[in-house]
Design an enzyme around this catalytic site. Structure first.
Site, PDB file in Angstrom:
ATOM      1  CB  VAL A 143      -0.983   0.026   1.187  1.00 51.08           C
ATOM      2  CG1 VAL A 143      -1.960  -1.141   1.109  1.00 51.08           C
ATOM      3  CG2 VAL A 143      -0.252   0.049   2.528  1.00 51.08           C
ATOM      4  CB  ILE A 156      -4.644  -6.023  19.355  1.00 46.52           C
ATOM      5  CG1 ILE A 156      -5.226  -4.638  19.112  1.00 46.52           C
ATOM      6  CG2 ILE A 156      -5.519  -7.083  18.693  1.00 46.52           C
ATOM      7  CD1 ILE A 156      -5.361  -4.300  17.633  1.00 46.52           C
ATOM      8  CE1 TYR A 178       1.729   1.525  14.841  1.00 45.61           C
ATOM      9  CE2 TYR A 178       1.406   2.124  17.133  1.00 45.61           C
ATOM     10  CZ  TYR A 178       0.984   1.464  15.999  1.00 45.61           C
ATOM     11  OH  TYR A 178      -0.174   0.729  16.025  1.00 45.61           O
ATOM     12  CB  SER A 237      -2.648   2.981  17.259  1.00 45.23           C
ATOM     13  OG  SER A 237      -2.031   2.593  18.475  1.00 45.23           O
ATOM     14  CB  ALA A 296       4.277  10.873  14.386  1.00 43.98           C
ATOM     15  CG  ASN A 322      -5.578  -4.150   9.353  1.00 45.43           C
ATOM     16  OD1 ASN A 322      -5.628  -3.971  10.565  1.00 45.43           O
ATOM     17  ND2 ASN A 322      -4.824  -5.115   8.821  1.00 45.43           N
ATOM     18  CE  LYS A 324      -1.245   2.672  13.090  1.00 44.99           C
ATOM     19  NZ  LYS A 324      -2.054   2.101  11.997  1.00 44.99           N
TER      20      LYS A 324
END
Length: 274
Positions: free
Chosen positions: A64, A213, A180, A166, A182, A90, A184
């Protein structure tokens, strides 16, 4: 709750939360499409999803972070089905390597143990490559897929887009991974902005911002961790446990259905951590 006659794409759908969502969609009656970058995982997921639902799952390789690969994926979907009713953004990368473990454990020790306050050095030691890699998948990928989905949904005045953000994007619980967090946070803001833009076209855009999760990747982290480290983590979650993938997947089914009035919302199942 039914998703009968819906065409649904789940990116990063070959494992973890993406696979759980794709399985839930198939069981709810949707024609499910998944994409991922690992062919072996993709083939296994396709068989599992097909067995769970009424339709043969369509599975394609797609990175992606590549605008061209995303455009090709959506062109194939439009040619085969003529429409797309649901997109779940996702696909993403997270802090799951040994270096990430070390930062995470250091941060959570710092948060749960009385000690002198100090700078932890996570941002100052981060490389350009680490920063850009996370943005390429977690943010650019969401944009590329959303843009292509809207080009199909807008003329039909119908669609649901669900972005997987998140808890890291709305709290300091993941201060050990500023790159990570930043990305999200960007997904959350992008969700709200696009939702306001396209709601008049009867397209619902929302986000799920998971807390912990119980994915295979985190199971591996628990295996590598000491009992004390696991206990420190659970100290940060009032409910005292991680969420099950099925609990998140059921929310994704709800957001893909016609049974709600939610637009631009960021729903965060996190056991009370935020």
């Amino acid at each position: 709750m039914t998703l009968e006659n819906r065409i649904a794409l789940v990116t990063g759908g070959a494992r973890g939360l993406g696979l759980s969502i794709a399985l839930a969609y198939a069981r709810a009656g949707a024609q499910t499409i998944i994409c991922d970058i690992n062919e072996e995982n993709l083939n296994a997921a396709r068989e599992e999803i097909t067995a769970a639902g009424k339709h043969e799952c369509v599975a394609r390789i797609c990175d992606v972070s590549s605008s061209a690969q995303v455009a090709d994926l959506f062109a194939c979907i439009k040619a085969r089905f003529g429409r797309l009713d649901v997109l779940v953004n996702n696909a993403g990368i997270g802090p799951i390597g040994p270096e990430d473990d070390a930062r995470r454990n250091r941060h959570w020790d710092y948060m749960t143990t009385p000690m002198p306050r100090q700078a932890l050095g996570f941002t100052s030691s981060m490389s350009d490559e680490q920063w850009h890699r996370y943005w390429g998948v977690n943010v650019h990928g969401v944009f590329y897929c959303t843009r292509e989905a809207l080009r199909i949904m807008e003329p039909r005045r119908s669609g649901k887009i669900i972005n997987i953000a998140s808890i890291a994007g709305m709290s300091t619980i993941s201060a050990h991974s500023p790159h990570y967090s930043a990305t999200k946070g960007a997904v959350i803001t992008f969700t709200r902005t696009v939702a306001a833009e396209v709601a008049g076209g009867n397209i619902y855009v929302n986000a799920i911002a998971p807390g912990g999760i119980q994915t295979p990747d985190f199971e591996k982290y628990f295996v590598r961790s000491s009992e004390e480290q696991k206990n420190r983590l659970m100290q940060l979650i009032p409910l005292g446990r991680f969420g099950k993938m099925e609990e998140y997947a059921s929310l994704a089914v709800y957001l893909a259905s016609d049974n709600h009035y939610l637009v631009g919302q960021v729903i965060s199942p996190n056991g009370g951590a935020v």
